[in-house]
Design an enzyme around this catalytic site. Structure first.
Site, PDB file in Angstrom:
ATOM      1  N   SER C  39       0.837  -1.206   0.000  1.00 54.56           N
ATOM      2  CA  SER C  39       0.000   0.000   0.000  1.00 54.56           C
ATOM      3  C   SER C  39       0.869   1.252   0.000  1.00 54.56           C
ATOM      4  O   SER C  39       0.471   2.279  -0.554  1.00 54.56           O
ATOM      5  CB  SER C  39      -0.992  -0.002   1.166  1.00 54.56           C
ATOM      6  OG  SER C  39      -0.323  -0.156   2.391  1.00 54.56           O
ATOM      7  N   TYR C 107       6.778  -6.248  15.800  1.00 58.95           N
ATOM      8  CA  TYR C 107       5.627  -6.667  15.006  1.00 58.95           C
ATOM      9  C   TYR C 107       4.614  -7.371  15.885  1.00 58.95           C
ATOM     10  O   TYR C 107       4.974  -8.138  16.772  1.00 58.95           O
ATOM     11  CB  TYR C 107       6.054  -7.624  13.891  1.00 58.95           C
ATOM     12  CG  TYR C 107       6.769  -6.945  12.761  1.00 58.95           C
ATOM     13  CD1 TYR C 107       6.075  -6.133  11.873  1.00 58.95           C
ATOM     14  CD2 TYR C 107       8.130  -7.109  12.583  1.00 58.95           C
ATOM     15  CE1 TYR C 107       6.733  -5.504  10.821  1.00 58.95           C
ATOM     16  CE2 TYR C 107       8.800  -6.486  11.539  1.00 58.95           C
ATOM     17  CZ  TYR C 107       8.094  -5.683  10.667  1.00 58.95           C
ATOM     18  OH  TYR C 107       8.736  -5.063   9.635  1.00 58.95           O
ATOM     19  N   ARG C 109       1.507  -8.998  14.379  1.00 53.98           N
ATOM     20  CA  ARG C 109       0.656  -9.210  13.199  1.00 53.98           C
ATOM     21  C   ARG C 109       0.079 -10.615  13.116  1.00 53.98           C
ATOM     22  O   ARG C 109      -0.628 -10.933  12.149  1.00 53.98           O
ATOM     23  CB  ARG C 109       1.434  -8.868  11.945  1.00 53.98           C
ATOM     24  CG  ARG C 109       2.619  -9.793  11.651  1.00 53.98           C
ATOM     25  CD  ARG C 109       3.657  -9.177  10.737  1.00 53.98           C
ATOM     26  NE  ARG C 109       3.114  -8.822   9.449  1.00 53.98           N
ATOM     27  CZ  ARG C 109       3.808  -8.226   8.471  1.00 53.98           C
ATOM     28  NH1 ARG C 109       5.089  -7.917   8.670  1.00 53.98           N
ATOM     29  NH2 ARG C 109       3.258  -7.935   7.336  1.00 53.98           N
ATOM     30  N   ASP C 267       9.825   1.184  -0.656  1.00 51.79           N
ATOM     31  CA  ASP C 267       8.515   1.166  -1.308  1.00 51.79           C
ATOM     32  C   ASP C 267       8.343   2.407  -2.178  1.00 51.79           C
ATOM     33  O   ASP C 267       7.725   2.348  -3.244  1.00 51.79           O
ATOM     34  CB  ASP C 267       7.409   1.103  -0.251  1.00 51.79           C
ATOM     35  CG  ASP C 267       7.633  -0.045   0.720  1.00 51.79           C
ATOM     36  OD1 ASP C 267       8.174  -1.088   0.299  1.00 51.79           O
ATOM     37  OD2 ASP C 267       7.284   0.095   1.903  1.00 51.79           O
TER      38      ASP C 267
END
Lengths: 330, 330, 330, 330, 330, 330
Positions: C39, C107, C109, C267
């Site tokens: 994203s 993290y 997740r 990214d």
């Protein structure tokens, strides 16, 4: 003894910016500062100990009162501001950035109360021989509208008539006018001014000098145009140089500074310079003092958030006397 | 096995400072931290895994409870603090600055509960042979009042009597006493101490050494005055050197660190040093370990906001073993 | 003309971190950002002007809606996300640090909605010849679960079938799988991909190259394994190099940048590269353009807080054309 | 004299919520609090002056340390917590709302370290006759997993064996289990408990009573099921009633309170009740004292942000003695 | 025409309080306001349009400058403040609370610069017949030290000598002195004052009246003691009553107000009352006007955070004329 | 099936306000929200599940992108907005207040990009039979300039031509035009509209009705003027009434709500009403549904900070079905 040491005239705006280096598109809130070149200089002068009055025209709403109050907080007399129910308070949005992006300013000052200030709004009775010692304004006041330009011209003529000194900072803004218009627009006041401040890059741009002209050459070119003025040319990181009519070029290196917020550095320079100049009246050696105070005030300003030079006289003195400011004083 | 590894004694204050490099005159709010040299060291020791108790005297109001609670949060036992309905909690205002201005501390600690701490306020029964392994205090406790100075002297004598080690950090504060008074005031405890911490600039100032005395010379001068102590001299960016009675000078470079907040760096050094010293009992080589842990703890502290060394043992170990900390661990 | 220029697929998380360089243990509040490699790249592409769709699976609660909304804010189409009442939104806690400590990511997740995304959750009808020009995903999607790995494989096969380009970023995460598992896991998609992004350190690790292998050597090794792909190797501060099948190695230096937040830099590189690649279809010279846009987008990203490349096309163009970004634009 | 007055056992979570009544979708930052029913009660008891230990299992990362530290800040001993490198810290997101929307909690506690706590993680040696006077846990600990349920059952049996009192709060959570499962799951511990806390609405739900059953009827129904326990039934705004075996029903009105944050009110009630009960050992009149302290602690809690009852003993005493709290004390 | 309409004299403190109803023990930052009864009244008078000067003694550090600057922001002249390098700035910590807890103030004002203000610190030359129309101080100035009490007495005698009005607010503070000491301490100035402000509860306490004395009875009792003064008795929610020598009792209901911050309400009342009194010189009817302005200013203050009455004249006029303030003006 | 369910057209502004009930003169920062009646309604409709497009004209700078992005975050399509390099983004400053002061809005919208929007700026091709089901605008669009008024009139005629419904909210703003000008200015579009929203107080003002006219009388008067429209009259706390041509008056009470921020309540009503109307096509009973959804959406909006109705369909449904929202859902 004069009622005021210095009277300044100009527009001041609310400055809104995201905190913490966020971009405006990422912001949920904006930090609020106040800034305008002439009130920045007024704040510096008042904090250094002079009696200072700032003239402008403001809309009488919470934004206008906030603006005047934040200036008064630092000891500047704002009681001669003209208040109106009309118009608006000018704004600028500042988005701070690090290289390669850089900071960006979005001006939103169209139709502000200050841009519609007329000579009739000014407190004419203040301009008498013991009303002040010096009147200061800048090229921005001339650029924001024909009304304020005319008002500034009137104020300068009243000041000269009253026997005050007049100082003027060119302060070119490309978003307000073209170099040629600015050169023509500023000329009449510059011809009358006793002290002129010019950023070197503005001088090169307006007088169409070669970009690689040595600073001394730039300064001499200005001095030929404006032979009756003491001229201070600010060189950015290279410091400043100054030349009085018939005198020598004085040079002042800049003081090393870590930059927190560079906006208002030039205005702090003017404040320090004028303070040094007005405080130390020994003819030519005076210019060296003025340059030193100007450079020190500017260096301290770089470390202060917001446009105002929130400095003290003892801080400037300590810097001039060589304190380094490294470490913690405790 | 002792009830505590280390017991420290001293004053702790609320530290209030504007955020975001604002000056105090620009602040609408102040960030709140807690700091005092002996509790800073206590926090460091507790976070590295030792059992630590901090002794002091606090006013029983929300400020005092905040202060004790924030120390307890990091695992330090505060249950032997003396609480009083009288007096006040000392404060310091910190205005962070960048060069050329520098940070500035305004102390507001007159009349604090700690400055009126007497020997009778101390938990005498704790001072028995298995009560602790080491007692630590600093010159600040001696400077803040005759009562706390006497209390510290008593505590040191009890600790010696119980057979514990005593460590002492000179920690000279020019706002509290003169160099000569400090030298005389600290001497009795320094004569008894097993471990002495001295910032080099304090040592030069108090013992009136030439400013350009080599660090080794400074260290040997101290060693002559206090021949029974292991002496650690901190040199700022140059690291630290240490000398045990009859031993060699050990030298430790500082670990490179980007500075976020340098206050408390010396206290973190003491914490690391004492941890290393108490954890590794191999005679002289021990000093190298202690210096390494001290330097690593101090380097990590520079990157942490507030006075406390909010570090972990594994972070210190990783730094000592050469992890650079560049980039993101993920 | 295609419905979308680019469709990306992957997991996105809430990123929570203390402000002002506080450690998590010192925090009273956490700043909230959004980030996930696919994203992030989608946001960059949309902000540069392409039509972009992001595919994922999200829990339908305020956290999931916040996440999708913040992505949609930048112009990415999120209307094809699969919503579920089950599972949770993945989190990451970021504790920023300065050397020697470094930043640290925790993290959290496990069990996220995205990690249970199946091929059946994907909008199969989008994958037709004019549905898009390029499909993009990364190694993280393959690492977070066998379901999303299978879904990504299906999506790649649909994209190929539809005649789209496929790009893939290796993006190795040591907390999710081992180098050997990653190498095997990514191979099938890498064999099909038209464009491959690899950070040099990941390439060295996964293909067990000598740490001092020259970058060109690394690139050529990858090219031998994946002979049909255009391969871009990112070198961190050294910039990036790329090689198309049968072509020359193109090299792009990195643009100097002051680092505010380096997460998401890779990214942003992918976004810039793909934008440059898709916008400029002149064969091999295309690669130079793509590298330049990639490097410029990454440099701008380093100055932006959060994972998203909140940039504009004109900022990238100005950087490429040599504007330095020093000073304030006003 | 016992080592601790009270030992509690359970899970605690980070609580994250937007400030200023923003919705989560509008948030740029989340305020951080700590909460779990058993540690909330522990904090209340410690602040009232008892020696309290909290048992749990936490992941050894900054989140876990933050959580333990914030509990220790209020004087609770957290040194017997089991630390693990595995699992995660449970979270809850709280979105405050005003009518008609109401506040909403999103639990994200799956796979937390506490939900995998086994009997073997508990410090068995603490459970000896002078280890404590009372052990406290709640239905939530039984609901979050079979491992913690078994651990709690073990702890209760050890406590009974050591001759301690056992108290238990039903604390039904519909997101964790069904009423029938909860009823069966809690029964074994409730049979052994000396003190039972039940919110009236939970009692009605679990024991399938008519919604309009009078409070006394509900209380007597519970008393028949658990004839050996002192039972306290909390009625929300209507206060609380209690019944000891063979005694009379005691009734306590609630103290009027302006609500700032109602979460943790029941836990504050338990803290006040247990403090009153343990401090005042005069048989039946004791129950009146306990109820009064429970109601006063709960009323004060309603005015405090976060889950913790950040109260003082003198505040509870003043409330019980009739100070109204209107106006400003100065 | 007088140089100033009103000159006030007294101590002002920094007020520090947690935001968002947090307790101090939960705070990570403190919001900063400025407050002192005489400067609060000065701010109100200046904002209503009078020329006002505030006299005090301040330590010349950033805290002192912040304090003076925030007062000057609202148009009060602070140029006659005495600055010293000694002493400190008084503080108060405010912990806001809702019932049943209530707000709590912790004063920390011992040793402040103002508490050591002597008559010699005052600008004697200001006290000439056209220097001002009214001098105002309060019982707090008398309570904080014998030096300021003597200074206030001197100032009152100079003011009377110059023919100005003198107003005095009893403003009893139980933390500073006992009722009997306060009664005796205030009497000499109250005998000379032209206008007296007394909160009814203070009057009952100091003059040992029965708690259920009707307000009129309280007022008449004071009037007998101080027969030459216009006396205004403030009744809290019941409004205020006033009585001039030989006149009738005037009564003014309070204006309904939602309370945001009640501190400074009495000072706003004084400001409104004095403004009304000085602006409307029609003998006895004047008192009704003064009461109405006082009540309106106080009601508006309740809705404003901080001690200052940040009001405008048009807001007071609108309230007096019946605007309700419900809804949004747009 | 139409491309969009609803297309709205109008101006949106940045809304800046101090936090924490501070006055603007006390602010150091301003919270940032986005608001404009037509985009507020668009956000509500999109969040309830419809496909919505918002048309406007925006300056292409960070403020304009922030504004469009925040609208897009909630699912509204902003891709047909016209972007310009000229003009500015309108602002409003909101100073929240409690009685007796009330909140105050300062508009600063002169010269905004939206106020210079022309018909030629609108995406004419969208207006085809399956382009949308309903077009919505308000009286504010007609008031801000003759250009946007003409553009709105054109858009309405295109919408009618395409066979869509047209809805119109009178939304009178006294700062933009007089009642008489507004009445005349809105009439042409109101004659064509299928659905009209009028706040009762605006209707009374514009049509010069007696202030005590019963609501039904007001409604019937409007119905006589606009006989072809379904008319919804909002009554504030009294709810709303509606009348379709030839039908009965439907009445809907308001849902009780604690007010956090009432701005945007009317726009939320329109969103709920239109959603209910478009979703439930059963003739006259439809109106009752629409009124119920409108009232519920407005009640939920009152509890949400900012102009946007950040609601969900399930929240509205729960409110309509009788959930009270008291307490915490967990």
């Amino acid at each position: 003894m004069a009622d005021y040491d210095v009277i300044t005239l100009g527009e001041t705006m609310l400055r809104l910016s995201p905190t913490n280096l966020r971009r405006i598109e990422q912001a949920n809130e904006l930090e609020l500062y106040i800034g305008g070149t002439e009130s920045n200089t007024a704040v510096g002068l008042a904090r250094l100990g002079l009696k200072v009055c700032w003239l402008s025209r403001l809309t009488d709403n919470p934004l206008g009162r906030l603006l005047a109050g934040k200036i008064a907080q630092h000891g500047v007399d704002t009681s001669h501001v003209t208040w109106t129910e009309e118009d608006r308070i000018g704004l600028l949005f500042l988005e701070e950035g690090k290289a390669p992006r850089g900071s960006r300013v979005i001006y939103d000052r169209q139709g502000s109360a200050a841009s519609r200030m007329r000579a009739g709004d000014l407190p004419r009775p203040l301009f008498h021989p013991t009303g002040a010692r010096l009147f200061h304004t800048t090229g921005i006041t001339l650029a924001i509208g024909t009304d304020p330009a005319a008002a500034a011209a009137e104020a300068v003529s009243w000041a000269k008539e009253a026997g005050w000194l007049v100082s003027f900072d060119l302060n070119y803004r490309s978003t307000l006018w073209s170099p040629a218009t600015a050169r023509r627009g500023c000329d009449p006041i510059m011809q009358q001014a006793d002290i002129l401040f010019l950023p070197e890059r503005d001088a090169i741009l307006l007088y169409e000098l070669a970009p690689d002209t040595p600073s001394e050459g730039v300064l001499r070119t200005i001095a030929e145009r404006y032979p009756r003025a003491l001229i201070a040319l600010t060189l950015g990181p290279e410091g400043a140089i100054a030349l009085a009519p018939g005198g020598e070029i004085h040079r002042q290196a800049s003081f090393p500074a870590e930059e927190v917020d560079r906006i208002g550095g030039g205005d702090a320079f003017s404040a320090g310079f004028l303070y040094g100049y007005l405080s130390d009246k020994r003819g030519d050696s005076n210019i060296a003092t003025a340059l030193r105070w100007g450079a020190a005030a500017a260096a301290l300003k770089y470390g202060i958030r917001g446009d105002f030079p929130v400095i003290t006289r003892s801080e400037v003195e300590a810097l001039i006397e060589g304190a380094t400011g490294a470490g913690v004083v405790r």
